[in-house]
Design an enzyme around this catalytic site. Structure first.
Site, PDB file in Angstrom:
ATOM      1  N   GLN A 129      34.117  37.886  27.922  1.00  0.00           N
ATOM      2  CA  GLN A 129      33.023  36.938  27.730  1.00  0.00           C
ATOM      3  C   GLN A 129      31.962  37.122  28.795  1.00  0.00           C
ATOM      4  O   GLN A 129      30.887  36.519  28.717  1.00  0.00           O
ATOM      5  CB  GLN A 129      33.561  35.508  27.799  1.00  0.00           C
ATOM      6  CG  GLN A 129      34.624  35.182  26.776  1.00  0.00           C
ATOM      7  CD  GLN A 129      35.295  33.865  27.086  1.00  0.00           C
ATOM      8  OE1 GLN A 129      34.739  32.795  26.841  1.00  0.00           O
ATOM      9  NE2 GLN A 129      36.503  33.928  27.631  1.00  0.00           N
ATOM     10  N   ASN A 130      32.254  37.918  29.813  1.00  0.00           N
ATOM     11  CA  ASN A 130      31.345  38.070  30.949  1.00  0.00           C
ATOM     12  C   ASN A 130      30.189  39.001  30.608  1.00  0.00           C
ATOM     13  O   ASN A 130      30.357  39.972  29.873  1.00  0.00           O
ATOM     14  CB  ASN A 130      32.101  38.594  32.167  1.00  0.00           C
ATOM     15  CG  ASN A 130      33.230  37.664  32.585  1.00  0.00           C
ATOM     16  OD1 ASN A 130      33.196  36.477  32.265  1.00  0.00           O
ATOM     17  ND2 ASN A 130      34.226  38.190  33.266  1.00  0.00           N
ATOM     18  N   ASP A 132      28.320  40.393  33.148  1.00  0.00           N
ATOM     19  CA  ASP A 132      27.976  41.019  34.423  1.00  0.00           C
ATOM     20  C   ASP A 132      28.214  42.522  34.467  1.00  0.00           C
ATOM     21  O   ASP A 132      27.763  43.211  35.377  1.00  0.00           O
ATOM     22  CB  ASP A 132      28.742  40.344  35.582  1.00  0.00           C
ATOM     23  CG  ASP A 132      30.249  40.264  35.338  1.00  0.00           C
ATOM     24  OD1 ASP A 132      30.825  41.238  34.803  1.00  0.00           O
ATOM     25  OD2 ASP A 132      30.858  39.233  35.690  1.00  0.00           O
ATOM     26  N   HIS A 156      29.810  38.327  24.569  1.00  0.00           N
ATOM     27  CA  HIS A 156      28.586  37.534  24.733  1.00  0.00           C
ATOM     28  C   HIS A 156      27.407  38.368  25.231  1.00  0.00           C
ATOM     29  O   HIS A 156      26.417  37.820  25.701  1.00  0.00           O
ATOM     30  CB  HIS A 156      28.844  36.359  25.685  1.00  0.00           C
ATOM     31  CG  HIS A 156      29.819  35.363  25.124  1.00  0.00           C
ATOM     32  ND1 HIS A 156      30.556  34.505  25.909  1.00  0.00           N
ATOM     33  CD2 HIS A 156      30.191  35.109  23.836  1.00  0.00           C
ATOM     34  CE1 HIS A 156      31.329  33.750  25.146  1.00  0.00           C
ATOM     35  NE2 HIS A 156      31.126  34.103  23.887  1.00  0.00           N
ATOM     36  N   CYS A 164      12.404  42.659  23.442  1.00  0.00           N
ATOM     37  CA  CYS A 164      11.361  41.740  23.013  1.00  0.00           C
ATOM     38  C   CYS A 164      11.646  41.308  21.575  1.00  0.00           C
ATOM     39  O   CYS A 164      12.551  41.835  20.924  1.00  0.00           O
ATOM     40  CB  CYS A 164       9.982  42.392  23.130  1.00  0.00           C
ATOM     41  SG  CYS A 164       9.614  43.594  21.824  1.00  0.00           S
ATOM     42  N   CYS A 223       5.055  42.864  26.455  1.00  0.00           N
ATOM     43  CA  CYS A 223       5.788  44.111  26.217  1.00  0.00           C
ATOM     44  C   CYS A 223       4.804  45.273  26.100  1.00  0.00           C
ATOM     45  O   CYS A 223       3.904  45.246  25.234  1.00  0.00           O
ATOM     46  CB  CYS A 223       6.595  43.989  24.928  1.00  0.00           C
ATOM     47  SG  CYS A 223       7.333  45.537  24.366  1.00  0.00           S
ATOM     48  N   ASN A 295      45.368  31.462  34.325  1.00  0.00           N
ATOM     49  CA  ASN A 295      44.154  30.745  34.732  1.00  0.00           C
ATOM     50  C   ASN A 295      44.530  29.624  35.698  1.00  0.00           C
ATOM     51  O   ASN A 295      45.612  29.059  35.619  1.00  0.00           O
ATOM     52  CB  ASN A 295      43.446  30.141  33.515  1.00  0.00           C
ATOM     53  CG  ASN A 295      42.057  29.627  33.852  1.00  0.00           C
ATOM     54  OD1 ASN A 295      41.168  30.421  34.143  1.00  0.00           O
ATOM     55  ND2 ASN A 295      41.867  28.326  33.840  1.00  0.00           N
TER      56      ASN A 295
END
Length: 361
Positions: A129-130, A132, A156, A164, A223, A295
């Site tokens: 889900q990260n 980064d 995600h 754009c 753009c 977790n």
């Protein structure tokens, strides 16, 4: 499937049920046993990146660490009215300040331990889900980009590309340069942050907390590709799935396929508050696949029969679990040795700076 603001049922966060603690040694043994059959699909969340200095959304009690968290929704970001223009000014100023810490973050020990499991094929499918890109960084010196994409699904999206509204894609670093050129006063502020080593309080999506800051003068550049085509267009979006935005059908189908083709599912560092991730666990349970969840703090799956939960941080046990699983290979294979000796452990301090009007002028 649209992504909504994630929540954990109130009955879970306020249940008062004591956490079932487990010793590191017992957790190491259980994780190694769970992974031993192989063909594991891994699902990760923000908790995996905390040791890389990226703050999670939620604390150990399952509640937002920033109670004033106000994400921008997809329809707000792409709205072409004056109101939408103001939303984009707010988003891109905050993201302009918050992206460098995410961009510069390094994989931690958990990322490299997971890379060892990918490299040895115990985990053929990794769903994160990260946004980064740290899973990619951890294995990039071993696998070509196309192979990483084949085995790693960014459910995600990613912060590292921007497009754009007309579909022109640009690397995020180049877009950052455009923002810098259009906003020299904020470029000077970012340079000062980097000079002094300060890091703003940054969420996992690259958004920062600001107080008393005006967004009205922040310039979102047009753009260049659209300009060459005779269109002026300053509606840009990172390749991240925003709240209220639908996950592309192809990505949704692949996430289900990864779970369905696996023998078991390992869930790591996530509250599963976002339904796009929670439904994958539900699907695994429907298919009677074993599910192990690691977790610290409550999760949306805590009350689901069939989910085995270990209440312990991955940074305490994951490398040792991989060593236990791989046996002599963990000490004799140079690649595995390197992976299990790599990674930082630099969780963010709880007193990260909140940028205010006084610090930005």
């Amino acid at each position: 499937m649209r992504v909504s603001v994630p929540t954990i049922p109130h009955t879970i966060t306020t249940s008062g049920i004591p956490r079932r603690t487990i010793s590191p040694a017992a957790a190491v043994e259980r994780i190694a046993d769970f992974l031993a059959p192989g063909n594991v699909t891994l699902l990760t969340g923000a908790g995996v990146s905390v040791a890389s200095g990226i703050r999670a959304y939620r604390g150990k009690d399952g509640r937002y660490m920033n109670p004033n968290y106000q994400p921008i929704f997809y329809h707000e970001l792409v709205d072409e009215s004056e109101k939408g223009f103001a939303f984009r000014q707010r988003y891109w100023l905050r993201s302009y300040l918050g992206y460098p810490p995410v961009r510069d973050a390094l994989p931690n020990t958990s990322h490299y331990a997971l890379a060892a499991l990918q490299f040895t094929s115990y985990i053929p499918h990794l769903i994160t889900q990260n946004v980064d890109g740290l899973h990619h960084k951890a294995i990039a010196h071993l696998w070509e980009p196309h192979r990483i994409r084949e085995h790693t699904l960014e459910l995600h999206g990613t912060l590292h590309r921007v497009h754009c509204k007309r579909g022109h894609v640009v690397p995020r670093d180049i877009f950052q340069d455009w923002l810098s050129a259009s906003n020299p006063q904020w470029k000077a502020f970012v340079d000062n942050l980097e000079r002094t080593g300060q890091k703003p309080r940054t969420n996992p999506d690259g958004d920062v907390e600001l107080e008393g800051v005006s967004y009205a003068d922040f310039v979102v550049p047009a753009c260049p590709e659209c300009m060459l085509e005779g269109e002026r267009n300053s509606v840009h979006k990172p390749e991240v799935i925003f709240f209220g935005e639908s996950i592309p059908g192809q990505m949704k189908d692949r996430s289900f396929s990864d779970v369905e083709r696996s023998g078991r599912v390992f869930v790591l560092g996530t509250t599963l508050a976002t339904y796009s991730a929670f439904r994958l666990v539900k699907r695994a349970l429907e298919l009677r696949k074993p599910v192990l969840l690691l977790n610290v703090g409550p999760t949306r799956a805590d009350e689901l029969p069939g989910v085995e939960k270990l209440e312990i941080s991955s940074s305490l046990v994951l490398r040792d679990a991989v060593r236990a699983l791989l046996g002599s290979q963990a000490s004799q294979d140079p690649t595995i040795v390197h992976l299990l000796q790599s990674g930082i452990h630099e969780p963010p301090p709880e007193d990260h700076n909140i940028i205010s009007n006084e610090t930005s002028t």
